[in-house]
Design a protein around this motif. Structure first.
Motif, PDB file in Angstrom:
ATOM      1  N   SER A 282     -74.653 -28.416  -1.427  1.00  0.00           N
ATOM      2  CA  SER A 282     -74.162 -27.118  -1.868  1.00  0.00           C
ATOM      3  C   SER A 282     -73.526 -27.258  -3.237  1.00  0.00           C
ATOM      4  O   SER A 282     -72.521 -27.964  -3.402  1.00  0.00           O
ATOM      5  CB  SER A 282     -73.135 -26.567  -0.867  1.00  0.00           C
ATOM      6  OG  SER A 282     -72.483 -25.432  -1.406  1.00  0.00           O
ATOM      7  N   GLU A 283     -74.093 -26.583  -4.226  1.00  0.00           N
ATOM      8  CA  GLU A 283     -73.551 -26.618  -5.581  1.00  0.00           C
ATOM      9  C   GLU A 283     -72.185 -25.940  -5.639  1.00  0.00           C
ATOM     10  O   GLU A 283     -71.317 -26.294  -6.446  1.00  0.00           O
ATOM     11  CB  GLU A 283     -74.523 -25.910  -6.540  1.00  0.00           C
ATOM     12  CG  GLU A 283     -74.102 -25.930  -7.998  1.00  0.00           C
ATOM     13  CD  GLU A 283     -74.046 -27.320  -8.594  1.00  0.00           C
ATOM     14  OE1 GLU A 283     -73.071 -27.617  -9.315  1.00  0.00           O
ATOM     15  OE2 GLU A 283     -74.982 -28.106  -8.329  1.00  0.00           O
ATOM     16  N   GLU A 284     -71.991 -24.986  -4.735  1.00  0.00           N
ATOM     17  CA  GLU A 284     -70.751 -24.208  -4.742  1.00  0.00           C
ATOM     18  C   GLU A 284     -69.519 -25.053  -4.415  1.00  0.00           C
ATOM     19  O   GLU A 284     -68.509 -25.011  -5.115  1.00  0.00           O
ATOM     20  CB  GLU A 284     -70.868 -23.050  -3.728  1.00  0.00           C
ATOM     21  CG  GLU A 284     -69.688 -22.113  -3.737  1.00  0.00           C
ATOM     22  CD  GLU A 284     -69.889 -20.948  -2.775  1.00  0.00           C
ATOM     23  OE1 GLU A 284     -68.886 -20.300  -2.439  1.00  0.00           O
ATOM     24  OE2 GLU A 284     -71.046 -20.702  -2.372  1.00  0.00           O
ATOM     25  N   ASP A 285     -69.623 -25.849  -3.323  1.00  0.00           N
ATOM     26  CA  ASP A 285     -68.455 -26.664  -2.949  1.00  0.00           C
ATOM     27  C   ASP A 285     -68.694 -28.160  -3.107  1.00  0.00           C
ATOM     28  O   ASP A 285     -67.889 -28.980  -2.662  1.00  0.00           O
ATOM     29  CB  ASP A 285     -68.017 -26.351  -1.517  1.00  0.00           C
ATOM     30  CG  ASP A 285     -69.116 -26.590  -0.486  1.00  0.00           C
ATOM     31  OD1 ASP A 285     -70.166 -27.156  -0.871  1.00  0.00           O
ATOM     32  OD2 ASP A 285     -68.941 -26.212   0.680  1.00  0.00           O
ATOM     33  N   LYS A 286     -69.830 -28.531  -3.722  1.00  0.00           N
ATOM     34  CA  LYS A 286     -70.171 -29.934  -4.007  1.00  0.00           C
ATOM     35  C   LYS A 286     -70.226 -30.782  -2.723  1.00  0.00           C
ATOM     36  O   LYS A 286     -69.911 -31.962  -2.738  1.00  0.00           O
ATOM     37  CB  LYS A 286     -69.159 -30.557  -4.987  1.00  0.00           C
ATOM     38  CG  LYS A 286     -69.041 -29.834  -6.314  1.00  0.00           C
ATOM     39  CD  LYS A 286     -70.341 -29.918  -7.099  1.00  0.00           C
ATOM     40  CE  LYS A 286     -70.221 -29.254  -8.464  1.00  0.00           C
ATOM     41  NZ  LYS A 286     -69.447 -30.035  -9.408  1.00  0.00           N
ATOM     42  N   LYS A 287     -70.651 -30.170  -1.626  1.00  0.00           N
ATOM     43  CA  LYS A 287     -70.687 -30.873  -0.350  1.00  0.00           C
ATOM     44  C   LYS A 287     -72.107 -31.367  -0.042  1.00  0.00           C
ATOM     45  O   LYS A 287     -73.066 -30.593  -0.068  1.00  0.00           O
ATOM     46  CB  LYS A 287     -70.190 -29.980   0.785  1.00  0.00           C
ATOM     47  CG  LYS A 287     -70.097 -30.676   2.133  1.00  0.00           C
ATOM     48  CD  LYS A 287     -69.462 -29.774   3.184  1.00  0.00           C
ATOM     49  CE  LYS A 287     -67.971 -29.627   2.923  1.00  0.00           C
ATOM     50  NZ  LYS A 287     -67.301 -28.840   3.991  1.00  0.00           N
ATOM     51  N   VAL A 288     -72.211 -32.648   0.259  1.00  0.00           N
ATOM     52  CA  VAL A 288     -73.476 -33.252   0.666  1.00  0.00           C
ATOM     53  C   VAL A 288     -73.438 -33.460   2.178  1.00  0.00           C
ATOM     54  O   VAL A 288     -72.534 -34.121   2.695  1.00  0.00           O
ATOM     55  CB  VAL A 288     -73.702 -34.620  -0.020  1.00  0.00           C
ATOM     56  CG1 VAL A 288     -75.030 -35.231   0.434  1.00  0.00           C
ATOM     57  CG2 VAL A 288     -73.668 -34.473  -1.531  1.00  0.00           C
ATOM     58  N   LYS A 289     -74.404 -32.888   2.885  1.00  0.00           N
ATOM     59  CA  LYS A 289     -74.471 -33.056   4.334  1.00  0.00           C
ATOM     60  C   LYS A 289     -75.596 -34.025   4.677  1.00  0.00           C
ATOM     61  O   LYS A 289     -76.703 -33.924   4.137  1.00  0.00           O
ATOM     62  CB  LYS A 289     -74.690 -31.711   5.027  1.00  0.00           C
ATOM     63  CG  LYS A 289     -73.505 -30.761   4.889  1.00  0.00           C
ATOM     64  CD  LYS A 289     -73.713 -29.471   5.655  1.00  0.00           C
ATOM     65  CE  LYS A 289     -72.508 -28.559   5.527  1.00  0.00           C
ATOM     66  NZ  LYS A 289     -72.691 -27.282   6.261  1.00  0.00           N
ATOM     67  N   VAL A 290     -75.289 -34.967   5.546  1.00  0.00           N
ATOM     68  CA  VAL A 290     -76.273 -35.976   5.949  1.00  0.00           C
ATOM     69  C   VAL A 290     -76.330 -36.057   7.470  1.00  0.00           C
ATOM     70  O   VAL A 290     -75.428 -35.590   8.170  1.00  0.00           O
ATOM     71  CB  VAL A 290     -75.941 -37.367   5.364  1.00  0.00           C
ATOM     72  CG1 VAL A 290     -75.976 -37.333   3.852  1.00  0.00           C
ATOM     73  CG2 VAL A 290     -74.578 -37.844   5.853  1.00  0.00           C
ATOM     74  N   VAL A 291     -77.402 -36.673   7.962  1.00  0.00           N
ATOM     75  CA  VAL A 291     -77.564 -36.921   9.400  1.00  0.00           C
ATOM     76  C   VAL A 291     -77.591 -38.427   9.604  1.00  0.00           C
ATOM     77  O   VAL A 291     -78.328 -39.141   8.913  1.00  0.00           O
ATOM     78  CB  VAL A 291     -78.868 -36.295   9.938  1.00  0.00           C
ATOM     79  CG1 VAL A 291     -79.061 -36.643  11.411  1.00  0.00           C
ATOM     80  CG2 VAL A 291     -78.863 -34.784   9.739  1.00  0.00           C
ATOM     81  N   LEU A 292     -76.779 -38.919  10.527  1.00  0.00           N
ATOM     82  CA  LEU A 292     -76.740 -40.348  10.835  1.00  0.00           C
ATOM     83  C   LEU A 292     -77.540 -40.621  12.103  1.00  0.00           C
ATOM     84  O   LEU A 292     -77.475 -39.854  13.066  1.00  0.00           O
ATOM     85  CB  LEU A 292     -75.289 -40.808  11.023  1.00  0.00           C
ATOM     86  CG  LEU A 292     -74.359 -40.595   9.824  1.00  0.00           C
ATOM     87  CD1 LEU A 292     -72.937 -41.005  10.183  1.00  0.00           C
ATOM     88  CD2 LEU A 292     -74.847 -41.376   8.618  1.00  0.00           C
ATOM     89  N   GLN A 293     -78.287 -41.724  12.102  1.00  0.00           N
ATOM     90  CA  GLN A 293     -79.102 -42.093  13.260  1.00  0.00           C
ATOM     91  C   GLN A 293     -78.837 -43.537  13.654  1.00  0.00           C
ATOM     92  O   GLN A 293     -78.269 -44.318  12.891  1.00  0.00           O
ATOM     93  CB  GLN A 293     -80.593 -41.917  12.935  1.00  0.00           C
ATOM     94  CG  GLN A 293     -81.018 -40.489  12.663  1.00  0.00           C
ATOM     95  CD  GLN A 293     -82.496 -40.409  12.319  1.00  0.00           C
ATOM     96  OE1 GLN A 293     -82.977 -41.079  11.411  1.00  0.00           O
ATOM     97  NE2 GLN A 293     -83.227 -39.578  13.028  1.00  0.00           N
ATOM     98  N   GLY A 294     -79.289 -43.879  14.856  1.00  0.00           N
ATOM     99  CA  GLY A 294     -79.168 -45.256  15.312  1.00  0.00           C
ATOM    100  C   GLY A 294     -77.728 -45.697  15.436  1.00  0.00           C
ATOM    101  O   GLY A 294     -76.870 -44.964  15.935  1.00  0.00           O
ATOM    102  N   ALA A 295     -77.432 -46.901  14.961  1.00  0.00           N
ATOM    103  CA  ALA A 295     -76.093 -47.469  15.096  1.00  0.00           C
ATOM    104  C   ALA A 295     -75.046 -46.671  14.337  1.00  0.00           C
ATOM    105  O   ALA A 295     -73.855 -46.748  14.641  1.00  0.00           O
ATOM    106  CB  ALA A 295     -76.096 -48.916  14.605  1.00  0.00           C
ATOM    107  N   CYS A 296     -75.484 -45.899  13.335  1.00  0.00           N
ATOM    108  CA  CYS A 296     -74.519 -45.134  12.527  1.00  0.00           C
ATOM    109  C   CYS A 296     -74.010 -43.899  13.255  1.00  0.00           C
ATOM    110  O   CYS A 296     -72.930 -43.398  12.961  1.00  0.00           O
ATOM    111  CB  CYS A 296     -75.166 -44.701  11.208  1.00  0.00           C
ATOM    112  SG  CYS A 296     -75.697 -46.076  10.196  1.00  0.00           S
ATOM    113  N   SER A 297     -74.807 -43.384  14.174  1.00  0.00           N
ATOM    114  CA  SER A 297     -74.424 -42.174  14.887  1.00  0.00           C
ATOM    115  C   SER A 297     -73.296 -42.483  15.870  1.00  0.00           C
ATOM    116  O   SER A 297     -73.439 -43.308  16.758  1.00  0.00           O
ATOM    117  CB  SER A 297     -75.637 -41.608  15.642  1.00  0.00           C
ATOM    118  OG  SER A 297     -75.277 -40.442  16.346  1.00  0.00           O
TER     119      SER A 297
END
Length: 297
Positions: A249-264
């Motif tokens: 989102s350019e508005e709030d500079k937020k990057v959303k990601v999805v974690l899988q495997g051991a990271c979840s």
């Protein structure tokens, strides 16, 4: 007499050509180029088609993965006709050979997530990531389906040459690690398929990663994806996990990601996001306002 039925798969790049009889009842084959086709003259012949990327032979079908230079609708009937002509002329689909065990090494490796153990094999298991949260999601992975028969297995994540297993707290790793390692080793050595690539339902995010509309994204999102692919994903994979870009989102500079495997669900994932991934993006994008949030972390 119609020998072949054309069937679509969950992967739009892969089409199955099903025969009315078994062409390879006891063994499965995967050919990635013509040099690997010593056991199949038919597979060699298919690689003369410029759009053929991979050939799978198993049971009663041949599955073909194509490059994007053509659409299946333009060539699938010609391929089916070529296959029928070959077998009608008495051609052997694949050379029969003894089902010998192939020695495989599997070792266990701890991850930053105490609930997850990574089991690394000495051979490739899949080209496409498979994540199974329960046994109902194991259609594409015979290995994952068998692993869920262990009562302590909660989730299974398979990528390249490793399997990350999330367990319930009912058992400690020292009680079950050797059992799982031996099971995975024997499963692979017996010629079983860890992942059926023709049944993998790839998400749109996984496709450039692999994102189908990558070229239509804003420049910052493209840069973030490239940084994740080149710098972050290899490090995460070494810990038995994966990370996928969701949105920016350019508005709030937020990057959303999805974690899988051991990271979840990993207790240290928040620290990793803030002190690792977020700091890297801030530095490489020259923007100190960047924030990273995991949708499932």
């Amino acid at each position: 007499m119609k020998l072949i039925t054309i069937k679509e798969t969950n992967n739009p790049s892969i089409l199955k050509f099903e025969f009315s009889y078994f062409i390879s009842p006891n063994q499965s084959y995967e050919f990635k180029n013509i040099d690997e086709c010593a056991d199949s003259q038919l597979a060699q012949q298919l690689f003369y088609l410029p759009f053929v990327k991979t050939v799978y032979i198993s049971g009663n079908f041949i599955a073909i993965e194509k490059f994007s230079i053509v659409e299946w609708d333009d060539v699938k009937h010609d391929v089916a006709e070529q296959l029928e002509n070959y077998v009608n002329a008495g051609g052997e689909v694949v050379k029969a050979k003894e089902n010998k065990k192939v020695a495989v090494t599997v070792y266990a490796e701890s991850t930053p997530n105490p609930a997850v153990m990574k089991f690394v094999a000495s051979r490739m298991l899949t080209k496409t990531i498979v994540e199974c949260k329960n046994i109902d999601e194991t259609e594409a992975s015979p290995l994952a389906k068998e692993l869920f028969k262990f009562p302590f297995v909660k989730e299974v994540f398979i990528d390249e040459n490793y399997v990350s297993i999330t367990k319930y707290a009912v058992n400690e790793w020292q009680e079950v690690t050797n059992e799982l390692r031996s099971f995975i080793k024997e499963f692979i050595e017996n010629g079983n398929i860890a992942v059926d690539e023709t049944k993998v339902n790839t998400s749109s995010k996984q496709d450039k990663q692999q994102i189908a509309d990558f070229d239509n994204l804003d420049v910052t999102s493209q840069k973030i994806i490239n940084i994740i692919e080149e710098y972050i994903k290899p490090a995460v994979a070494s810990d038995g996990g994966n990370i996928l870009f969701d949105s920016y989102s350019e508005e709030d500079k937020k990057v959303k990601v999805v974690l899988q495997g051991a990271c979840s669900g990993c207790p240290s994932s928040t620290f990793t996001l803030k002190n690792g991934i977020e700091n890297m993006l801030k530095e490489m994008l020259h923007d100190q306002d960047i924030k990273v949030e995991a949708l499932n972390g």
